[in-house]
Design a protein around this motif. Structure first.
Motif, mmCIF file in Angstrom:
data_model
loop_
_atom_site.group_PDB
_atom_site.id
_atom_site.type_symbol
_atom_site.label_atom_id
_atom_site.label_comp_id
_atom_site.label_asym_id
_atom_site.label_seq_id
_atom_site.Cartn_x
_atom_site.Cartn_y
_atom_site.Cartn_z
ATOM 1 N N UNK A 95 4.935 3.519 -11.743
ATOM 2 C CA UNK A 95 5.211 2.089 -11.939
ATOM 3 C C UNK A 95 3.976 1.257 -11.576
ATOM 4 N N UNK A 96 3.756 0.142 -12.284
ATOM 5 C CA UNK A 96 2.566 -0.670 -12.020
ATOM 6 C C UNK A 96 2.647 -1.463 -10.709
ATOM 7 N N UNK A 146 0.825 -1.216 0.000
ATOM 8 C CA UNK A 146 0.000 0.000 0.000
ATOM 9 C C UNK A 146 0.853 1.258 0.000
ATOM 10 N N UNK A 147 2.042 1.172 0.550
ATOM 11 C CA UNK A 147 2.907 2.354 0.482
ATOM 12 C C UNK A 147 3.231 2.686 -0.979
ATOM 13 N N UNK A 148 3.633 1.681 -1.766
ATOM 14 C CA UNK A 148 3.979 2.014 -3.160
ATOM 15 C C UNK A 148 2.744 2.406 -3.963
ATOM 16 N N UNK A 149 1.578 1.831 -3.623
ATOM 17 C CA UNK A 149 0.338 2.249 -4.298
ATOM 18 C C UNK A 149 0.061 3.721 -4.001
ATOM 19 N N UNK A 150 0.229 4.110 -2.739
ATOM 20 C CA UNK A 150 -0.074 5.508 -2.393
ATOM 21 C C UNK A 150 0.963 6.458 -2.993
ATOM 22 N N UNK A 151 2.183 6.008 -3.142
ATOM 23 C CA UNK A 151 3.182 6.846 -3.846
ATOM 24 C C UNK A 151 2.751 7.022 -5.308
#
Ligand code: AMP
Length: 193
Positions: free
Chosen positions: A128-129, A115-120
């Motif tokens: 990035x996907x 979820x951290x990379x999704x929110x970034x």
């Protein structure tokens, strides 16, 4: 994609399907010459995917905080194991090294990292996907919850769409290759009180 970050359980989980899915994804990455970036441990699904990539002749980069080297039993046979000073450094380096992110079934650590990379992505810090490899419907309830967050107007449909999903690794990689990042602002309506 040259390098893919995989988040997954430091446990093996209740079903043999989870470990098997980790192994199959590892084999697929090695076949496609995609470097695996992961948390550097040799436990649970994390160890299973790393060992599958290595056995299939692929390349693995492990990133682990010094405090977890003993606890998570850092993988001793990784030519590229990076020991960092903190969890924050770990997550930043894993993200910087990767062209995309996949979460296999996992626990709280997996959720947090994914979820951290999704929110970034939502904030436009990267394009990035991000995909969930939904083995045995493990993430079904989470996906339903995300849909309800859209209905409640707390998540934009465009941002919900950042999270790709499939039960099949090859299919998920195809979706990731075709990914178009959202172009909308994060906020649905800006109101001040
Ligand atoms: P888990 O999904 O809880 O089995 O953990 C998978 C990986 O996530 C392990 O390498 C954990 O060290 C890592 N992890 C646990 N908590 C966090 C956190 N707060 N932030 C980032 N990674 C974490």
């Amino acid at each position: 994609m040259k390098s893919l970050c995989v988040y997954c359980g430091s446990n093996a989980g209740a079903r043999p399907d989870y470990l098997q899915a980790a192994q199959q994804l590892g084999q697929l990455l090695a076949q496609r010459q995609i470097n695996l970036v992961y948390g550097g441990a040799n436990v649970g699904m994390m160890g299973a995917i790393a060992n599958a990539v290595i056995s299939a002749g692929g390349h693995v980069t492990g990133v682990i905080p010094a405090d977890l080297v003993d606890k998570e039993i850092a993988h001793k046979n990784l030519p590229d194991l990076r020991v960092v000073n903190s969890m924050h450094e770990r997550k930043k380096l894993m993200a910087d090294l990767s062209d995309g992110f996949i979460a296999l079934p996992g626990g709280l650590g997996t959720f947090e990292e994914f979820f951290e990379v999704v929110t970034w992505g939502q904030l436009g810090f990267h394009n990035k996907p991000c995909g969930l490899l939904n083995i045995c419907g493990y993430y079904d309830k989470l996906l339903d919850f995300l849909d309800s967050a859209v209905e409640e107007r707390l998540v934009r449909a465009e941002h919900r769409a950042i999270i790709l999903q499939s039960s099949d690794a090859s299919e998920l990689l195809e979706q990731m290759a075709d990914y178009q990042p959202p172009t909308v602002e994060k906020w649905l309506d800006i109101r001040t009180s």
